[in-house]
Motif scaffolding. Sequence first.
Motif, PDB file in Angstrom:
ATOM      1  N   GLU A  41       1.725  -6.618  13.240  1.00  0.00           N
ATOM      2  CA  GLU A  41       0.520  -7.042  12.553  1.00  0.00           C
ATOM      3  C   GLU A  41      -0.254  -5.850  11.984  1.00  0.00           C
ATOM      4  N   LYS A  42      -0.219  -4.739  12.736  1.00  0.00           N
ATOM      5  CA  LYS A  42      -0.927  -3.546  12.257  1.00  0.00           C
ATOM      6  C   LYS A  42      -0.274  -2.999  11.000  1.00  0.00           C
ATOM      7  N   LYS A  43       1.056  -3.047  10.976  1.00  0.00           N
ATOM      8  CA  LYS A  43       1.784  -2.548   9.809  1.00  0.00           C
ATOM      9  C   LYS A  43       1.416  -3.301   8.547  1.00  0.00           C
ATOM     10  N   PHE A  44       1.176  -4.594   8.742  1.00  0.00           N
ATOM     11  CA  PHE A  44       0.907  -5.443   7.582  1.00  0.00           C
ATOM     12  C   PHE A  44      -0.382  -5.060   6.868  1.00  0.00           C
ATOM     13  N   GLN A  45      -1.395  -4.589   7.616  1.00  0.00           N
ATOM     14  CA  GLN A  45      -2.694  -4.289   7.042  1.00  0.00           C
ATOM     15  C   GLN A  45      -2.714  -2.984   6.245  1.00  0.00           C
ATOM     16  N   GLN A  46      -1.675  -2.185   6.364  1.00  0.00           N
ATOM     17  CA  GLN A  46      -1.670  -0.888   5.662  1.00  0.00           C
ATOM     18  C   GLN A  46      -0.472  -0.823   4.734  1.00  0.00           C
ATOM     19  N   THR A  47      -0.713  -0.973   3.469  1.00  0.00           N
ATOM     20  CA  THR A  47       0.356  -0.903   2.471  1.00  0.00           C
ATOM     21  C   THR A  47       0.035   0.205   1.473  1.00  0.00           C
ATOM     22  N   ALA A  48       1.043   0.980   1.178  1.00  0.00           N
ATOM     23  CA  ALA A  48       0.855   2.084   0.235  1.00  0.00           C
ATOM     24  C   ALA A  48       0.617   1.559  -1.170  1.00  0.00           C
ATOM     25  N   ALA A  49       1.134   0.394  -1.493  1.00  0.00           N
ATOM     26  CA  ALA A  49       0.971  -0.158  -2.840  1.00  0.00           C
ATOM     27  C   ALA A  49      -0.499  -0.369  -3.155  1.00  0.00           C
ATOM     28  N   TYR A  50      -1.268  -0.868  -2.188  1.00  0.00           N
ATOM     29  CA  TYR A  50      -2.680  -1.109  -2.416  1.00  0.00           C
ATOM     30  C   TYR A  50      -3.416   0.202  -2.674  1.00  0.00           C
ATOM     31  N   ARG A  51      -3.123   1.208  -1.861  1.00  0.00           N
ATOM     32  CA  ARG A  51      -3.810   2.494  -2.062  1.00  0.00           C
ATOM     33  C   ARG A  51      -3.465   3.116  -3.410  1.00  0.00           C
ATOM     34  N   ASN A  52      -2.190   3.034  -3.788  1.00  0.00           N
ATOM     35  CA  ASN A  52      -1.780   3.612  -5.073  1.00  0.00           C
ATOM     36  C   ASN A  52      -2.461   2.899  -6.240  1.00  0.00           C
ATOM     37  N   MET A  53      -2.528   1.571  -6.170  1.00  0.00           N
ATOM     38  CA  MET A  53      -3.174   0.813  -7.242  1.00  0.00           C
ATOM     39  C   MET A  53      -4.658   1.152  -7.334  1.00  0.00           C
ATOM     40  N   LYS A  54      -5.284   1.308  -6.169  1.00  0.00           N
ATOM     41  CA  LYS A  54      -6.708   1.627  -6.169  1.00  0.00           C
ATOM     42  C   LYS A  54      -6.954   2.989  -6.821  1.00  0.00           C
ATOM     43  N   GLU A  55      -6.082   3.953  -6.497  1.00  0.00           N
ATOM     44  CA  GLU A  55      -6.236   5.269  -7.108  1.00  0.00           C
ATOM     45  C   GLU A  55      -6.019   5.203  -8.619  1.00  0.00           C
ATOM     46  N   ILE A  56      -5.021   4.433  -9.047  1.00  0.00           N
ATOM     47  CA  ILE A  56      -4.745   4.312 -10.491  1.00  0.00           C
ATOM     48  C   ILE A  56      -5.924   3.671 -11.206  1.00  0.00           C
ATOM     49  N   LEU A  57      -6.468   2.585 -10.649  1.00  0.00           N
ATOM     50  CA  LEU A  57      -7.597   1.897 -11.288  1.00  0.00           C
ATOM     51  C   LEU A  57      -8.828   2.795 -11.332  1.00  0.00           C
ATOM     52  N   THR A  58      -9.021   3.572 -10.265  1.00  0.00           N
ATOM     53  CA  THR A  58     -10.169   4.488 -10.258  1.00  0.00           C
ATOM     54  C   THR A  58     -10.041   5.529 -11.378  1.00  0.00           C
ATOM     55  N   LYS A  59      -8.834   6.075 -11.516  1.00  0.00           N
ATOM     56  CA  LYS A  59      -8.630   7.049 -12.586  1.00  0.00           C
ATOM     57  C   LYS A  59      -8.833   6.421 -13.963  1.00  0.00           C
ATOM     58  N   LYS A  60      -8.315   5.192 -14.126  1.00  0.00           N
ATOM     59  CA  LYS A  60      -8.474   4.517 -15.416  1.00  0.00           C
ATOM     60  C   LYS A  60      -9.942   4.225 -15.708  1.00  0.00           C
ATOM     61  N   ASN A  61     -10.714   3.841 -14.708  1.00  0.00           N
ATOM     62  CA  ASN A  61     -12.145   3.588 -14.913  1.00  0.00           C
ATOM     63  C   ASN A  61     -12.872   4.864 -15.345  1.00  0.00           C
ATOM     64  N   GLU A  62     -12.484   5.962 -14.708  1.00  0.00           N
ATOM     65  CA  GLU A  62     -13.114   7.234 -15.099  1.00  0.00           C
ATOM     66  C   GLU A  62     -12.763   7.609 -16.534  1.00  0.00           C
ATOM     67  N   GLN A  63     -11.481   7.336 -16.904  1.00  0.00           N
ATOM     68  CA  GLN A  63     -11.084   7.619 -18.291  1.00  0.00           C
ATOM     69  C   GLN A  63     -11.854   6.745 -19.286  1.00  0.00           C
ATOM     70  N   ILE A  64     -12.045   5.488 -18.918  1.00  0.00           N
ATOM     71  CA  ILE A  64     -12.787   4.570 -19.810  1.00  0.00           C
ATOM     72  C   ILE A  64     -14.228   5.044 -19.964  1.00  0.00           C
ATOM     73  N   LYS A  65     -14.841   5.435 -18.832  1.00  0.00           N
ATOM     74  CA  LYS A  65     -16.221   5.937 -18.912  1.00  0.00           C
ATOM     75  C   LYS A  65     -16.293   7.182 -19.794  1.00  0.00           C
ATOM     76  N   ASP A  66     -15.317   8.064 -19.648  1.00  0.00           N
ATOM     77  CA  ASP A  66     -15.311   9.282 -20.455  1.00  0.00           C
ATOM     78  C   ASP A  66     -15.152   8.954 -21.932  1.00  0.00           C
ATOM     79  N   LEU A  67     -14.261   8.002 -22.244  1.00  0.00           N
ATOM     80  CA  LEU A  67     -14.063   7.593 -23.631  1.00  0.00           C
ATOM     81  C   LEU A  67     -15.339   6.980 -24.215  1.00  0.00           C
TER      82      LEU A  67
END
Length: 292
Positions: free
Chosen positions: A260-286
């Motif tokens: 059950e503990k393994k299920f709550q921690q997925t690398a896919a979620y963290r990677n997507m969050k980092e990508i979206l954060t970077k994209k938001n910063e790029q949009i703000k800069d643009l």
Amino acid sequence: QAELGLNEHHQNEVINYMRFTRFKRDLCLKAVDSCFQDLKDSRLVEETFTVDEVAEMLYGLQSIVHSEVESELISTTYTNVLLLRQLFSQAEKWYLKLQTDISDLENRELLEQVAEFEKSDFTSSSKKPSTDLIKPKLAPLNEGGSELLNKTVASLQEENEKLKIRLKTIETQATAALDEKSKLEKSLKDLQMIQGDQKTNANQDITELENKVAALKSQFEKTLNDSTANQKFLEENLVTTKHDLLRVQDQLSIAEKELEKKFQQTAAYRNMKEILTKKNEQIKDLRKRLSK
């Protein structure tokens, strides 16, 4: 290699499941990368874009990535439900009721321990493949330890019933012998009153009868002792079986918590969050650049 506090068999099962989830995770990441690559190849063919065009592309990319991630998360949930179903089904064969502690699934220390375990396992496996981790599939749920236990208990109960029946038979024979002795003694007394000269023969009959009663009594005591010993053996076996059941329950509970503990921690979620954060910063800069 980092340990999870499990025995070798259960730890190997955890490793096999982590390899499966790692494979699924890599597929999901490849799908997300493909979404961005498709957008780059199909839409980013000009040097300048309007705000509306950029917003449209980002919205389309967001929809595609959202769909991919959602599908993967749903698939992961269903996969874990099937895994729990296997564990619960096996536990029910042992008449166990497993419990889960959802709050323990967000324990950062334990999650980091699992991450370290995964890191060390895949680091060592990438250097040298291990044949010890190749384990057979789960045994069918209608076979294995639970069925063997049930057969053993049924066999012991059947043997106990046979001993009870035999004991009852011996008791009946002893009672009949005692009744016969009483009748013979009464007959003997009557004969002694009529024929005193038959005392010697009567004494012999009594002696034979007493020997017979003594033999029956000895046989009865032996059977009773055997029954007591078997009863004690059955009780010891039942106590040992109960201890084994409790130990298995504890091991299954620990394994279920770790899964059950393994299920709550997925690398896919963290990677997507980092990508979206970077994209938001790029949009703000643009936007700032466009405003200037």
